[in-house]
Design a protein around this motif. Structure first.
Motif, PDB file in Angstrom:
ATOM      1  N   UNK A   1      55.399  39.629  60.354  1.00 19.63           N
ATOM      2  CA  UNK A   1      54.123  39.436  61.027  1.00 19.63           C
ATOM      3  C   UNK A   1      53.997  40.105  62.384  1.00 19.63           C
ATOM      4  N   UNK A   2      55.033  40.827  62.805  1.00 23.19           N
ATOM      5  CA  UNK A   2      55.012  41.464  64.128  1.00 23.19           C
ATOM      6  C   UNK A   2      55.117  42.981  63.955  1.00 23.19           C
ATOM      7  N   UNK A   3      54.289  43.717  64.688  1.00 19.63           N
ATOM      8  CA  UNK A   3      54.357  45.173  64.602  1.00 19.63           C
ATOM      9  C   UNK A   3      55.628  45.625  65.298  1.00 19.63           C
ATOM     10  N   UNK A   4      56.460  46.320  64.541  1.00 21.99           N
ATOM     11  CA  UNK A   4      57.822  46.636  64.962  1.00 21.99           C
ATOM     12  C   UNK A   4      58.122  48.115  64.802  1.00 21.99           C
ATOM     13  N   UNK A   5      58.794  48.696  65.801  1.00 20.80           N
ATOM     14  CA  UNK A   5      59.272  50.073  65.686  1.00 20.80           C
ATOM     15  C   UNK A   5      60.478  50.049  64.756  1.00 20.80           C
ATOM     16  N   UNK A   6      60.375  50.795  63.648  1.00 17.11           N
ATOM     17  CA  UNK A   6      61.448  50.807  62.663  1.00 17.11           C
ATOM     18  C   UNK A   6      62.331  52.048  62.767  1.00 17.11           C
ATOM     19  N   UNK A   7      61.804  53.081  63.429  1.00 14.47           N
ATOM     20  CA  UNK A   7      62.570  54.311  63.631  1.00 14.47           C
ATOM     21  C   UNK A   7      62.102  54.902  64.957  1.00 14.47           C
ATOM     22  N   UNK A   8      63.049  55.406  65.755  1.00 10.70           N
ATOM     23  CA  UNK A   8      62.709  55.962  67.062  1.00 10.70           C
ATOM     24  C   UNK A   8      63.639  57.133  67.343  1.00 10.70           C
TER      25      UNK A   8
END
Length: 97
Positions: free
Chosen positions: A86-93
């Motif tokens: 439910x949370x917008x998350x950086x999955x790759x950076x």
């Protein structure tokens, strides 16, 4: 029998959809702030198509807080984001080239 085939088809489509989300296109951004202690990063980013989101500046949770160690405010980066629990998350950076 038909109901079982339809269930298998829907489950297969769902799994394919999940795999596509992980292959989301990289989005360009400028790092505004890094909060390693909270595992969060503030990015001024372009549109995130897989989330149907326009470009803006916002705070993201990092899927892995270790990904924040090599970035600092002012750097150009490329990233992918998705909804995780439910949370917008950086999955790759990664640093922009």
């Amino acid at each position: 029998m038909m109901r079982r085939l339809l269930t298998i088809a829907f489950v297969s489509l769902g799994l394919a959809g999940a795999a596509l989300a992980q292959d989301a296109p990289l989005v360009s951004a400028t790092v505004k702030k890094v909060d390693e202690a909270q595992g969060k990063i503030t990015l001024d980013h372009g549109p995130i198509k897989n989330l149907d989101m326009d470009g803006m500046t916002m705070v993201f949770k990092a899927a892995d807080p270790a990904m924040l160690k090599d970035v600092k405010a002012g750097q150009k980066v490329m990233f992918t984001a998705d909804r995780v629990n439910g949370q917008i998350t950086v999955t790759k950076l990664q640093k922009a080239k």
